[in-house]
Each structure stands twice: as structure tokens, then as C-alpha cells.
Write an enzyme that holds these catalytic residues in place. Structure first.
Site, short mmCIF file in Angstrom:
data_model
loop_
_atom_site.label_atom_id
_atom_site.label_comp_id
_atom_site.label_asym_id
_atom_site.label_seq_id
_atom_site.Cartn_x
_atom_site.Cartn_y
_atom_site.Cartn_z
N HIS A 27 32.60 110.52 -10.85
CA HIS A 27 33.62 111.54 -10.53
C HIS A 27 33.08 112.62 -9.60
O HIS A 27 33.84 113.45 -9.09
CB HIS A 27 34.11 112.17 -11.84
CG HIS A 27 35.51 112.70 -11.74
ND1 HIS A 27 36.16 112.93 -10.55
CD2 HIS A 27 36.41 113.06 -12.71
CE1 HIS A 27 37.37 113.40 -10.78
NE2 HIS A 27 37.55 113.48 -12.08
N THR A 87 31.49 93.10 -12.72
CA THR A 87 31.07 92.48 -13.97
C THR A 87 32.26 91.76 -14.60
O THR A 87 33.33 92.35 -14.77
CB THR A 87 30.49 93.52 -14.95
OG1 THR A 87 30.20 92.87 -16.20
CG2 THR A 87 31.43 94.67 -15.20
#
Length: 600
Positions: free
Chosen positions: A570, A513
Site C-alpha cells: 500500500h 501463486t
């Protein structure tokens, strides 16, 4: 003699399909290889052609029903049995019950339906338009259903009806506009006739296969008025906006248009010369929309905000329809006209700039319904944010060498490759190389299994007028810098022009992005599920930075600096993995070794 058409084999592992839409009704004639119905499977949507010529006698599998490969779909014969009325030959009681419902659908296809449409069309006045749904409630006409609009699309939003109750429509003529989370499109009419009833109103959602409207023969409404009505209607078309406003009582601009036609011819030349009055021009744009054919809400809003009178815009769409590109062309022309006097009077320019008023959005203090693409984006972002352990790591990158290379090569690159050389292809190539080295960022989590991607399919977040869309550059790892630049330019242009297909928006394994294009230094983007990483690029700014020369001496110099930030899941990616990925990109970009790709 009748013949049964069966569900064909649709793929090596496909055992069944869903009938999404019948293109023919009981009583209709069909030629050999003419599309008969549409079928959807878990892999593809396709049309099934007729293997024989004849008349549809009986439909055995209805829309939205499943059928196995080899199952009977429809009976086609010579039509001597008067459609489904004689379907008792099959011995099925259910088919006999369906016969009365299917029988009227065959009537409009006879030679009388053209005369019926002409008789019914002139009788569309203010009260009659609301009574026509009752006339069609007896079952006359054919149902127009929501077609399949993509492999994973289950519903759409009706954004605008291009026809009203009582209007006539031809086969394949645009009937309405539909918006989904992936694409906006026009739905053509599968049959010719008169719109008898509209089932789904504007801004309402409808599932694939749902009935949108009834199109057929409306001869049952006000036949006595037929002889007297054609002449006034013909004159109404010649006199334009006055009768047009009367024929559409439901349209909001109608009350404003009624007093407008008398002074309009005298004030028309003065309208373009008064750009300082935004409110009257916004009203004029709506008036122009009615007089120049249908326009989408987006086009109407776009014209109103820019003060463009749609009656002065020439449409290049189907039937002279005004599109976004036409309004944008008018906006550009208006800007050039306004810029010309400012350029000729430089002394007055500073004063004009200082006195420029604050631009106030027309949305201030208003309410609006969330668009479908906004609702889908909101839902997916919340699901993604709550299904992962997300965090963001950032590094600072010196883009000075890349900026110098780009400055030297962009003109020759554009001539040679036919694409603009922006900073994004450099960043994307560095990201693809890093993904090959650190494939954790190009993986997905499937239960307790980690699946590493065999190719790098880069999603490219694009900010459009409709909202956020993410077209995908497939097999990015096989493309060089020029190939990436061409793909970025092509997908970006099609995203802004609303020309992306559902396939263009599927299959991403990693997303980039470019929030820096809006001036942002850095961001914390949300990872789109099921991906595990999204890279953000901040704006490139010149500022003082410490640099080292060949002898290792430090000095302060003006450099082109940028932040790269990586959000990741994560559950799979650790902070060390993210740091190594970003450091790999940082080193690649700061070295700036792209000369061979640029032909330097």
C-alpha cells in the site's frame, strides 16, 4: 624460469575479484589452459585457466581474499625449487612462512600416493576410523572447501557425506551433498586420495570457502596392518551387507542390520507380498539403502513412507545411486499392482474404501531440524511482511468460456506445442497484459524513487518436496499463450526434479501463486520484497451463478467460478489501482478471446 600469473580483466566495469577456490596446490603440475582457480566478482563466477605449463611454486592470493585486476596470483615454474620451500626468491617473509604448510600438500601428488592410499584403505576398522583425523592433523592432505554455489549464495548446509573417514576418492567423484536456499547439489572432490578428516558434519552450515574435509595421504596410519588387510577387505565386498554394516559404525541402521542378514534370503520373496505391514517395510527400506549404495535422506524418507524396499530398486544415478525418480517409479509400479486386484473385484471395492484406515504421517509426535530452504523462506517472509504495508483485494471471475476453450483445444495443443494446456497460461497472459496497462504493480520502491519495470518477469510459486521455490519466466510480455505454457511446464518440471539453477530463481518483478491447485478458494499471499504485488488464483469450482443473456434478462446457470486475489504494497499501490488491475484481468478472462492463440 618462473612466471607470474596475474588476475585477468573480468568485465568492462570489474576492477577486482575474490579467489573462491584454488583448483591446484603448491607442487601440482598444470597444463596450458587447464583451470587453475575460481574467481568470483559482483557479476559472475568463473574459472581462470593457466596461461603457461609448469609446476605451482607459490600461491600469492589465498582463498576468500580479494585481488585487483593485474595483481599477481600465483608463480608457476619448472618445480626445481621444490615447491614453496624455496619461495624466498620472491623476498617476501609471508611467503616463506607459508612454505612449510604448503609443502606437504605437494607430497600426495607424487607417484607414491597411489600406493599410500592402497596401504591405508584396508586399515579402516571401527577404532581406526576415529583416530584418522589425528593422523591428518599434521597438515598432510589438501583442504576441500565449500565452493561458490551461486552469485548471491554465501553459505550452504551439508546434507549428506558420500564418503567417510578412511574412504578413498577419485578426482571429480562426488564427495558430499550440499543444500542452499536455491539449489541442492553434489560437491565433487578436487583431488584423489583418502578422506583424512571431516570438518563439517551433516546438517551443519558452512560459509563459502570454509574447509569441509581434508583429502590426502593417510599412509601414516597402521602401516603394519597393510599386508594382512587387503584379502579380508576383498572378501568383505563380495559378502555384502554384513561387513558393510561393520565398516560404518556411525550409521544408525547398523544395529538393526546385524541380525537381519541370516533370515533375509529366505524371507526376501515374501517381503513384496506383504504391503499391509507398514512398519517392517519401513525398516526394510533403510536396510536396502545401506546395501544398494548411498541415498539422500529425502529418498530414504520417501521410500519409507511408501513402504518401498530400496534393495529392490535399481538406481539410475551416478555409480548406481538411487534417485527420487527411481523411488517414484517403484511407487507407481506398486500402485498399479495394488489397483489391479481392486479393478477386477468391483463388488468388494466399496467395502474396502469404507474400511480404509486413516493415513498417519510418520512426522506425528516427532521433531526435526528446519531445512535451509525453510529457514530462508521464513526469514524472507517475516522481513517482507514487516517492511511493507500489505493488504489483499479479491474479485470473482467466471472461467466458463476459458474452461470450454481449454476442453476443445488441450489435446491438439499438447501435440502441436509439446506442453500441457492448464488454466495457468490463460491467467498469466491476462496478468501480463494488465501489468503493461497498470505498471504500478510491476514496479519497485528504491528509497523515495519508484522504478517501473521495463519487462514483465513473472515469478511462479512452486510447491516442491524441498519447500517453496519461485522460478522466474523472464520477458513474459514477449510470449504468447503457447510460449507461456511451455515455460510453465519446463520450469515446473525442473522445480519438482530439483534441477533449477540459481539464475532460474532470480529477477522476478511480479509473482503468481496458484493456491487453487491444492483446493483453496482464496488466500492472502505475502508480497515478496522488493516486488509490490503478488496474484493468487483460487480453485475453479462449478456453482450456480446469475448470468445475463443478450437481451439483458437474468437467469441462474451452472458456471465455472474462481477467485482472483491480489496482495500489494500500500506504500505504492492504492485500493483503486488493485481493483482496476483485477477488473482488467476479470474482463479479459470472462471474454475468453483466446481462439487465435489456440489455433481455433
Amino acid at each position: 624460469m618462473s612466471e607470474t600469473v596475474k588476475m585477468p580483466a573480468l568485465g568492462e566495469s570489474v576492477t577486482e575479484g575474490t579467489v573462491t577456490r584454488w583448483l591446484k596446490s603448491v607442487g601440482d603440475t598444470v597444463e596450458v589452459d587447464e583451470p587453475l582457480l575460481e574467481v568470483s566478482t559482483d557479476k559472475v563466477d568463473t574459472e581462470i585457466p593457466s596461461p603457461v605449463a609448469g609446476t605451482i611454486e607459490q600461491i600469492l592470493v589465498q582463498e576468500d581474499e580479494d585481488a585487483e585486476v593485474g595483481a599477481d596470483l600465483v608463480v608457476i615454474g619448472d618445480g626445481s625449487g621444490s615447491g614453496a620451500a624455496d619461495s624466498g626468491d620472491s623476498g617476501a617473509e609471508a611467503a616463506a612462512e607459508e612454505a612449510p604448510a604448503e609443502e606437504p600438500a605437494a607430497e600426495p601428488s607424487q607417484g607414491e600416493d597411489l600406493a599410500s592410499d592402497e596401504t591405508a584403505a584396508p586399515s579402516t576398522d571401527t577404532p581406526a576410523s576415529e583416530e584418522k583425523p589425528a593422523a591428518g592433523g599434521s597438515g598432510e592432505g589438501q583442504e576441500v572447501t565449500m565452493p561458490a554455489l551461486g552469485e548471491s549464495v554465501t553459505e550452504g548446509t551439508v546434507t549428506r557425506w558420500l564418503k567417510s573417514v578412511g574412504d578413498t576418492v577419485e578426482v571429480d567423484e562426488p564427495l558430499l551433498e550440499v543444500s542452499t536456499d536455491k539449489v541442492d547439489t553434489e560437491i565433487p572432490s578436487p583431488v584423489a586420495g583418502t578422506v583424512i578428516e571431516i570438518r563439517v558434519q551433516e546438517d551443519e552450515d558452512a560459509e563459502v570457502g570454509a574447509v569441509l574435509a581434508i583429502v590426502g595421504d593417510s599412509s601414516g596410519s597402521a602401516p603394519a596392518a597393510a599386508p594382512a588387510a587387503p584379502a579380508p577387505e576383498a572378501k568383505a565386498e563380495e559378502k555384502a551387507p554384513e561387513p558393510a554394516a561393520e565398516e560404518k559404525p556411525a550409521a544408525a541402521p547398523a544395529p538393526k542390520e546385524t541380525p537381519a542378514p541370516a533370515p533375509a534370503p529366505e524371507k526376501a520373496p515374501a517381503a513384496p507380498a506383504a504391503p499391509a505391514a507398514p512398519a517392517p517395510q519401513a525398516d526394510a527400506s533403510v536396510s536396502g539403502a545401506e546395501s544398494s549404495g548411498y541415498v539422500t535422506p529425502l529418498v530414504r524418507k520417501m521410500a519409507a513412507e511408501a513402504g518401498i524396499d530400496l534393495s529392490t530398486v535399481s538406481g539410475t544415478g551416478l555409480g548406481g545411486r538411487i534417485r527420487k525418480q527411481d523411488v517414484q517409479k517403484a511407487i507407481d509400479a506398486q500402485a498399479q499392482q495394488q489397483a489391479a486386484p481392486a479393478a477386477s473385484a468391483p463388488a468388494g471395492a466399496p467395502a474396502a474404501a469404507a474400511a480404509a484406515p486413516v493415513e498417519v504421517s510418520p512426522l506425528r509426535g516427532t521433531e526435526e531440524k528446519m531445512t535451509r530452504i525453510r529457514k530462508v523462506t521464513a526469514k524472507r517472509m517475516m522481513e517482507s511482511l514487516h517492511s511493507m504495508a500489505q493488504l489483499t483485494t479479491a474479485v470473482e471471475v467466471d472461467m466458463t468460456r476459458v474452461a470450454k476453450l481449454r476442453g476443445r483445444a488441450k489435446d491438439s495443443f499438447a501435440q502441436r506445442e509439446g506442453a500441457k494446456l492448464t488454466f495457468l497460461p490463460f491467467i498469466m497472459q491476462a496478468a501480463v497484459e494488465a501489468l503493461k496497462t497498470y505498471p504500478k504493480l510491476n514496479a519497485t520502491i528504491d528509497g523515495e524513487t519508484i522504478r517501473y519495470g521495463a519487462s514483465e518477469n513473472i515469478g511462479m510459486a512452486a510447491d516442491t518436496e524441498r519447500g517453496l521455490v519461485v522460478p522466474v519466466i523472464k520477458n513474459s510480455g514477449d510470449l504468447n499463450l503457447a510460449g507461456l505454457a511451455r515455460q510453465i511446464g519446463d520450469l515446473g518440471a525442473r522445480a519438482k526434479g530439483n534441477k533449477l539453477t540459481p539464475d532460474d530463481l532470480q529477477g522476478a518483478t511480479f509473482t503468481i501463486t496458484n493456491t487453487g491447485s491444492g483446493g483453496a478458494l482464496w488466500d492472502t499471499p505475502i508480497v515478496p520484497d522488493p516486488q509490490v504485488g503478488i496474484l493468487g488464483c483460487g480453485t475453479i469450482v462449478k456453482r450456480p451463478a446469475v448470468v445475463q443473456n443478450a437481451e439483458g434478462d437474468d437467469s441462474i446457470a451452472i458456471r465455472s467460478m474462481m477467485y482472483l486475489f491480489l496482495s500489494y504494497d500500500h506504500r505504492l499501490v492504492d485500493g483503486g489501482d488493485a481493483a482496476r488491475f483485477l477488473t482488467h484481468m476479470k474482463k479479459r478472462l470472462e471474454e475468453g478471446a483466446f481462439e487465435s492463440d489456440l489455433g481455433l
